[in-house]
Write an enzyme that holds these catalytic residues in place. Structure first.
Site, PDB file in Angstrom:
ATOM      1  N   SER A   1     120.174  54.704 -58.813  1.00  0.00           N
ATOM      2  CA  SER A   1     119.969  55.007 -57.395  1.00  0.00           C
ATOM      3  C   SER A   1     118.479  54.972 -57.128  1.00  0.00           C
ATOM      4  CB  SER A   1     120.515  56.403 -57.088  1.00  0.00           C
ATOM      5  OG  SER A   1     120.045  56.842 -55.824  1.00  0.00           O
TER       6      SER A   1
ATOM      7  N   TYR B   1     120.108  65.367 -59.781  1.00  0.00           N
ATOM      8  CA  TYR B   1     120.631  64.011 -59.549  1.00  0.00           C
ATOM      9  C   TYR B   1     119.529  62.977 -59.747  1.00  0.00           C
ATOM     10  CZ  TYR B   1     123.114  60.098 -57.386  1.00  0.00           C
ATOM     11  OH  TYR B   1     123.704  58.870 -57.156  1.00  0.00           O
TER      12      TYR B   1
HETATM   13  P1  NAP Z   1     132.743  58.621 -56.184  1.00  0.00           P
HETATM   14  O1  NAP Z   1     133.559  57.947 -55.142  1.00  0.00           O
HETATM   15  O2  NAP Z   1     132.660  60.122 -56.183  1.00  0.00           O
HETATM   16  O3  NAP Z   1     133.263  58.107 -57.610  1.00  0.00           O
HETATM   17  C1  NAP Z   1     132.739  58.631 -58.796  1.00  0.00           C
HETATM   18  C2  NAP Z   1     133.618  58.195 -59.946  1.00  0.00           C
HETATM   19  O4  NAP Z   1     133.076  58.740 -61.154  1.00  0.00           O
HETATM   20  C3  NAP Z   1     135.048  58.735 -59.831  1.00  0.00           C
HETATM   21  O5  NAP Z   1     135.946  57.777 -60.306  1.00  0.00           O
HETATM   22  C4  NAP Z   1     135.029  59.943 -60.750  1.00  0.00           C
HETATM   23  O6  NAP Z   1     136.289  60.292 -61.271  1.00  0.00           O
HETATM   24  C5  NAP Z   1     134.131  59.385 -61.834  1.00  0.00           C
HETATM   25  N1  NAP Z   1     133.659  60.412 -62.761  1.00  0.00           N
HETATM   26  C6  NAP Z   1     132.947  61.534 -62.504  1.00  0.00           C
HETATM   27  N2  NAP Z   1     132.749  62.230 -63.625  1.00  0.00           N
HETATM   28  C7  NAP Z   1     133.336  61.522 -64.634  1.00  0.00           C
HETATM   29  C8  NAP Z   1     133.486  61.707 -66.024  1.00  0.00           C
HETATM   30  N3  NAP Z   1     133.000  62.797 -66.648  1.00  0.00           N
HETATM   31  N4  NAP Z   1     134.124  60.776 -66.745  1.00  0.00           N
HETATM   32  C9  NAP Z   1     134.643  59.669 -66.140  1.00  0.00           C
HETATM   33  N5  NAP Z   1     134.571  59.450 -64.820  1.00  0.00           N
HETATM   34  C10 NAP Z   1     133.925  60.376 -64.082  1.00  0.00           C
HETATM   35  O7  NAP Z   1     131.218  58.135 -56.153  1.00  0.00           O
HETATM   36  P2  NAP Z   1     130.540  56.707 -55.890  1.00  0.00           P
HETATM   37  O8  NAP Z   1     129.685  56.856 -54.692  1.00  0.00           O
HETATM   38  O9  NAP Z   1     131.533  55.622 -55.963  1.00  0.00           O
HETATM   39  O10 NAP Z   1     129.545  56.644 -57.145  1.00  0.00           O
HETATM   40  C11 NAP Z   1     129.635  55.667 -58.176  1.00  0.00           C
HETATM   41  C12 NAP Z   1     128.263  55.565 -58.827  1.00  0.00           C
HETATM   42  O11 NAP Z   1     127.327  55.047 -57.880  1.00  0.00           O
HETATM   43  C13 NAP Z   1     127.698  56.910 -59.302  1.00  0.00           C
HETATM   44  O12 NAP Z   1     127.024  56.729 -60.533  1.00  0.00           O
HETATM   45  C14 NAP Z   1     126.689  57.258 -58.217  1.00  0.00           C
HETATM   46  O13 NAP Z   1     125.656  58.099 -58.687  1.00  0.00           O
HETATM   47  C15 NAP Z   1     126.182  55.871 -57.858  1.00  0.00           C
HETATM   48  N6  NAP Z   1     125.537  55.794 -56.533  1.00  0.00           N
HETATM   49  C16 NAP Z   1     126.233  56.092 -55.404  1.00  0.00           C
HETATM   50  C17 NAP Z   1     125.595  56.012 -54.172  1.00  0.00           C
HETATM   51  C18 NAP Z   1     126.311  56.310 -52.888  1.00  0.00           C
HETATM   52  O14 NAP Z   1     125.661  56.273 -51.825  1.00  0.00           O
HETATM   53  N7  NAP Z   1     127.593  56.618 -52.897  1.00  0.00           N
HETATM   54  C19 NAP Z   1     124.244  55.621 -54.105  1.00  0.00           C
HETATM   55  C20 NAP Z   1     123.563  55.318 -55.289  1.00  0.00           C
HETATM   56  C21 NAP Z   1     124.224  55.397 -56.491  1.00  0.00           C
HETATM   57  P3  NAP Z   1     137.229  61.451 -60.612  1.00  0.00           P
HETATM   58  O15 NAP Z   1     137.995  60.805 -59.491  1.00  0.00           O
HETATM   59  O16 NAP Z   1     138.083  61.874 -61.761  1.00  0.00           O
HETATM   60  O17 NAP Z   1     136.308  62.537 -60.124  1.00  0.00           O
END
Ligand code: NAP
Length: 244
Positions: free
Chosen positions: A144, A167
């Site tokens: 990020s 984070y």
């Molecule tokens: P999200 O919809 O909350 O999805 C997160 C995923 O990670 C879910 O499938 C969750 O599973 C899984 N997870 C969490 N802890 C875990 C563990 N211990 N073992 C295996 N899986 C686990 O979030 P997202 O926005 O798609 O984020 C995906 C990635 O993109 C993350 O690394 C986040 O930091 C990064 N990111 C996101 C944004 C944004 O704006 N959204 C921006 C920059 C970077 P459960 O369903 O079981 O909880």
């Protein structure tokens, strides 16, 4: 003549959000996708959805904070495929107790580092032998811009006000892993990069992001499908290279 093999990709945290969309787009590119998910019901449902869309997808139980789960996943992938072509370290969390360094909950910061940094490091260590067996292994670390030290220190940056020590530090650490791994893998066929998807509407941020998951998946999918060895060891978003 050797038959061209179907590439295999593991995406962690692929049961929803950006991870699920990365899996979908890789599946549409003809890749067999392994839906890494910590929860069996959620992981199977996601894999089933992609299969229903005509893609080759299967579920792999994988909690990135659980060493046994990681070892079992590596073993299962080796038994089924003998190698891994693409690893997307996507699983990640935020924490309500995160905040500025003077007041953030230490427990929250510890959980953030455990999931967002130690997790991908442990998964990468377990999958590296399988990636090294692939003709052109690719690793994408979902970082990020909040992890950019340069942006955290730049008052003109849109991210300057986001004081989330847990984070942000977890993503800075993931960036460090990207740089060091790129150096270690420079004489191999494995390419590693960090991706910033932008600010995306997902559960992670209560759907406050302005990008859709299909838009967000574009950069990590491009890095996962790189034909050449460039970029390697870079931090990339939709606009190009992000400063570390
Ligand atoms: P999200 O919809 O909350 O999805 C997160 C995923 O990670 C879910 O499938 C969750 O599973 C899984 N997870 C969490 N802890 C875990 C563990 N211990 N073992 C295996 N899986 C686990 O979030 P997202 O926005 O798609 O984020 C995906 C990635 O993109 C993350 O690394 C986040 O930091 C990064 N990111 C996101 C944004 C944004 O704006 N959204 C921006 C920059 C970077 P459960 O369903 O079981 O909880």
């Amino acid at each position: 003549m050797e038959q061209e093999h179907r590439r295999v990709a593991l995406i962690t945290g692929a049961n929803k959000g950006i991870g699920l969309e990365i899996a979908r787009q890789l599946g549409r590119a003809g890749i067999a996708v392994l839906i890494g998910a910590r929860d069996t019901a959620r992981g199977q449902a996601a894999a089933g959805m992609l299969c229903h869309e005509g893609l080759e997808a299967s579920f792999v139980q994988l909690d990135v904070t659980d060493a046994d789960s990681i070892a079992r996943a590596a073993h299962a992938i080796e038994a089924a495929h003998g190698r891994l072509d693409i690893l997307v370290n996507n699983a990640g969390i935020n924490e309500a107790g995160d905040g500025p360094p003077a007041s953030a909950s230490i427990d929250a910061v510890r959980r953030l580092l455990e999931t967002n940094f130690i997790g991908p490091l442990a998964v990468t260590q377990a999958m590296l032998p399988l990636l090294l067996r692939a003709p052109a292994g690719r690793i994408v670390n979902m970082s990020s811009s909040l992890g950019s030290l340069a942006m955290n220190g730049d008052p003109s940056s849109p991210y300057y006000a986001a004081r989330l020590i847990g984070y942000n530090a977890s993503k800075s650490a993931l960036n460090m892993m990207t740089v060091q791994l790129a150096q270690a893998l420079r004489d191999t066929q494995v390419v590693v990069n960090a991706a910033c998807p932008g600010y995306v509407s997902t559960d992670l941020n209560g759907h406050t992001g302005y990008l859709s998951t299909p838009e967000a998946a574009a950069v990590p999918v491009r890095l996962a499908l790189l034909r050449d060895r460039q970029p390697h060891g870079k931090f990339i978003d939709a606009g190009g290279e992000v400063p570390w």
